[in-house]
Scaffold this motif. Structure first.
Motif, PDB file in Angstrom:
ATOM      1  N   GLN A  62       0.872  -1.172   0.000  1.00 20.20           N
ATOM      2  CA  GLN A  62       0.000   0.000   0.000  1.00 20.20           C
ATOM      3  C   GLN A  62       0.912   1.226   0.000  1.00 20.20           C
ATOM      4  N   LEU A  63       1.184   1.782  -1.188  1.00 25.35           N
ATOM      5  CA  LEU A  63       2.160   2.856  -1.315  1.00 25.35           C
ATOM      6  C   LEU A  63       1.714   4.111  -0.577  1.00 25.35           C
ATOM      7  N   ASN A  64       0.422   4.440  -0.676  1.00 26.71           N
ATOM      8  CA  ASN A  64      -0.172   5.531   0.099  1.00 26.71           C
ATOM      9  C   ASN A  64      -1.663   5.246   0.213  1.00 26.71           C
ATOM     10  N   LYS A  65      -2.434   6.226   0.682  1.00 29.04           N
ATOM     11  CA  LYS A  65      -3.848   5.982   0.907  1.00 29.04           C
ATOM     12  C   LYS A  65      -4.613   5.700  -0.381  1.00 29.04           C
ATOM     13  N   GLN A  66      -4.114   6.231  -1.489  1.00 27.82           N
ATOM     14  CA  GLN A  66      -4.837   6.091  -2.760  1.00 27.82           C
ATOM     15  C   GLN A  66      -4.289   4.985  -3.668  1.00 27.82           C
ATOM     16  N   LEU A  67      -3.050   4.568  -3.480  1.00 26.59           N
ATOM     17  CA  LEU A  67      -2.403   3.697  -4.464  1.00 26.59           C
ATOM     18  C   LEU A  67      -1.792   2.460  -3.813  1.00 26.59           C
ATOM     19  N   ALA A  68      -2.090   1.302  -4.403  1.00 29.55           N
ATOM     20  CA  ALA A  68      -1.517   0.029  -3.971  1.00 29.55           C
ATOM     21  C   ALA A  68      -0.998  -0.715  -5.200  1.00 29.55           C
ATOM     22  N   VAL A  69      -0.015  -1.580  -4.994  1.00 30.50           N
ATOM     23  CA  VAL A  69       0.584  -2.323  -6.100  1.00 30.50           C
ATOM     24  C   VAL A  69       0.715  -3.794  -5.717  1.00 30.50           C
ATOM     25  N   THR A  70       0.502  -4.673  -6.691  1.00 33.11           N
ATOM     26  CA  THR A  70       0.721  -6.106  -6.516  1.00 33.11           C
ATOM     27  C   THR A  70       1.538  -6.612  -7.699  1.00 33.11           C
ATOM     28  N   PHE A  71       2.315  -7.679  -7.489  1.00 37.26           N
ATOM     29  CA  PHE A  71       3.098  -8.240  -8.589  1.00 37.26           C
ATOM     30  C   PHE A  71       3.340  -9.722  -8.348  1.00 37.26           C
ATOM     31  N   LEU A  72       3.626 -10.427  -9.428  1.00 40.82           N
ATOM     32  CA  LEU A  72       3.955 -11.851  -9.381  1.00 40.82           C
ATOM     33  C   LEU A  72       4.874 -12.177 -10.539  1.00 40.82           C
ATOM     34  N   LEU A  73       5.886 -12.988 -10.283  1.00 37.63           N
ATOM     35  CA  LEU A  73       6.781 -13.471 -11.320  1.00 37.63           C
ATOM     36  C   LEU A  73       7.101 -14.928 -11.016  1.00 37.63           C
ATOM     37  N   ARG A  74       6.828 -15.812 -11.966  1.00 37.21           N
ATOM     38  CA  ARG A  74       7.075 -17.241 -11.754  1.00 37.21           C
ATOM     39  C   ARG A  74       7.640 -17.863 -13.023  1.00 37.21           C
ATOM     40  N   ARG A  75       8.668 -18.686 -12.835  1.00 32.95           N
ATOM     41  CA  ARG A  75       9.302 -19.406 -13.935  1.00 32.95           C
ATOM     42  C   ARG A  75       9.338 -20.878 -13.567  1.00 32.95           C
ATOM     43  N   GLY A  76       8.822 -21.734 -14.465  1.00 32.45           N
ATOM     44  CA  GLY A  76       8.801 -23.144 -14.103  1.00 32.45           C
ATOM     45  C   GLY A  76       8.363 -24.050 -15.226  1.00 32.45           C
ATOM     46  N   SER A  77       7.990 -25.261 -14.856  1.00 38.21           N
ATOM     47  CA  SER A  77       7.576 -26.295 -15.803  1.00 38.21           C
ATOM     48  C   SER A  77       6.056 -26.326 -15.890  1.00 38.21           C
ATOM     49  N   TYR A  78       5.559 -26.446 -17.117  1.00 32.94           N
ATOM     50  CA  TYR A  78       4.122 -26.446 -17.350  1.00 32.94           C
ATOM     51  C   TYR A  78       3.755 -27.572 -18.314  1.00 32.94           C
ATOM     52  N   ILE A  79       2.468 -27.685 -18.591  1.00 34.34           N
ATOM     53  CA  ILE A  79       1.959 -28.762 -19.439  1.00 34.34           C
ATOM     54  C   ILE A  79       1.169 -28.166 -20.600  1.00 34.34           C
ATOM     55  N   TYR A  80       1.352 -28.752 -21.785  1.00 29.94           N
ATOM     56  CA  TYR A  80       0.478 -28.418 -22.905  1.00 29.94           C
ATOM     57  C   TYR A  80      -0.700 -29.386 -22.837  1.00 29.94           C
ATOM     58  N   TYR A  81      -1.880 -28.871 -22.467  1.00 29.80           N
ATOM     59  CA  TYR A  81      -3.022 -29.719 -22.141  1.00 29.80           C
ATOM     60  C   TYR A  81      -3.787 -30.141 -23.388  1.00 29.80           C
ATOM     61  N   ASP A  82      -3.166 -31.000 -24.174  1.00 28.41           N
ATOM     62  CA  ASP A  82      -3.837 -31.645 -25.304  1.00 28.41           C
ATOM     63  C   ASP A  82      -4.204 -33.062 -24.867  1.00 28.41           C
ATOM     64  N   PRO A  83      -5.491 -33.391 -24.758  1.00 27.55           N
ATOM     65  CA  PRO A  83      -5.870 -34.726 -24.268  1.00 27.55           C
ATOM     66  C   PRO A  83      -5.302 -35.864 -25.103  1.00 27.55           C
ATOM     67  N   GLN A  84      -5.070 -35.618 -26.396  1.00 32.08           N
ATOM     68  CA  GLN A  84      -4.564 -36.673 -27.272  1.00 32.08           C
ATOM     69  C   GLN A  84      -3.037 -36.748 -27.269  1.00 32.08           C
ATOM     70  N   ALA A  85      -2.373 -35.610 -27.190  1.00 29.17           N
ATOM     71  CA  ALA A  85      -0.908 -35.604 -27.263  1.00 29.17           C
ATOM     72  C   ALA A  85      -0.328 -34.506 -26.381  1.00 29.17           C
ATOM     73  N   PRO A  86      -0.450 -34.631 -25.066  1.00 26.32           N
ATOM     74  CA  PRO A  86       0.124 -33.613 -24.173  1.00 26.32           C
ATOM     75  C   PRO A  86       1.641 -33.715 -24.152  1.00 26.32           C
ATOM     76  N   TYR A  87       2.293 -32.622 -23.804  1.00 29.02           N
ATOM     77  CA  TYR A  87       3.747 -32.681 -23.685  1.00 29.02           C
ATOM     78  C   TYR A  87       4.240 -31.674 -22.650  1.00 29.02           C
ATOM     79  N   GLN A  88       5.481 -31.913 -22.226  1.00 29.06           N
ATOM     80  CA  GLN A  88       6.103 -31.094 -21.192  1.00 29.06           C
ATOM     81  C   GLN A  88       6.630 -29.792 -21.780  1.00 29.06           C
ATOM     82  N   GLY A  89       6.479 -28.736 -21.005  1.00 29.12           N
ATOM     83  CA  GLY A  89       7.001 -27.455 -21.439  1.00 29.12           C
ATOM     84  C   GLY A  89       7.499 -26.644 -20.263  1.00 29.12           C
ATOM     85  N   LYS A  90       7.949 -25.451 -20.566  1.00 25.01           N
ATOM     86  CA  LYS A  90       8.408 -24.531 -19.532  1.00 25.01           C
ATOM     87  C   LYS A  90       7.996 -23.128 -19.942  1.00 25.01           C
TER      88      LYS A  90
END
Length: 202
Positions: free
Chosen positions: A81-109
């Motif tokens: 909460q920077l001041n009474k009027q302004l607030a900030v939020t952030f997120l940064l994530r790096r990792g492994s994910y999935i390509y959600y194809d029911p027939q041919a899924p594969y690993q990704g990042k």
């Protein structure tokens, strides 16, 4: 799910609280008879101005279409909460994910990033601006499969305790579309609410 945390309150300094955290969930996927596990190790820091910072590390996997995929990731997120009027939020994530194809899924990042600004010039007006980015690369050959950005604004005007108006405008760079959503809400008595809304896509 299992959660274990410890809260330490330093006697002086900028840090008001230091809290290491473990969270875990282990689930049996009945279709494949495989166990899916997620383990989170994190440390949370609390500072003045309602400032919170969390650094986390995910260890685990996910069962999809009868196969086991890695879902490990490293991330950082926070808010202030920077001041009474302004607030900030952030997120940064790096990792492994999935390509959600029911027939041919594969690993990704990939990478996921979010930035949000909340501006409240008066008690009646509240507006939030969000920018989200996400990309996905196939692990086998490091080929980029997609990336996109979403720009979003939500503004609310509270006329009085009975009536408020809310508008949402969102742009998706992948689909190149603008989505709009407008809502009027009127509360005559608790439990009796009248809504009037309109949404469109361009």
């Amino acid at each position: 799910p299992t959660e274990i945390s410890y809260m330490h309150y330093p006697k002086s300094g900028v840090l008001q609280m230091i809290s290491p955290l473990y969270w875990g969930r282990h689930t049996l996927d009945i279709n494949s008879n495989l166990v899916e596990s997620i383990n989170l190790l994190a440390i949370r820091l609390t500072m003045p101005r309602q400032t919170e910072l969390r650094i986390d590390r995910f260890f685990g996997d996910e069962i999809f279409a009868g196969r086991r995929f890695n879902r490990g990731a490293l991330g950082i997120q926070g808010q202030s909460q920077l001041n009474k009027q302004l607030a900030v939020t952030f997120l940064l994530r790096r990792g492994s994910y999935i390509y959600y194809d029911p027939q041919a899924p594969y690993q990704g990042k990939g990478t996921r990033a979010e930035l949000g600004l909340v501006f409240q010039p008066t008690v009646k007006i509240d507006t939030r601006f969000d920018i989200s980015y996400e990309d996905f690369f196939r692990s086998a050959d490091n080929k980029k499969i997609y990336d996109y950005m979403i720009l979003r604004n939500r503004t609310t005007f509270q006329f009085n305790q009975y009536l408020f108006v809310r508008g949402i405008v969102e742009y998706n760079t992948y689909w190149k579309r603008i989505n709009t959503d407008f809502l009027v809400s009127f509360t005559y008595i608790p439990g009796t609410v009248l809504y009037l809304g309109y949404g469109a896509e361009y």
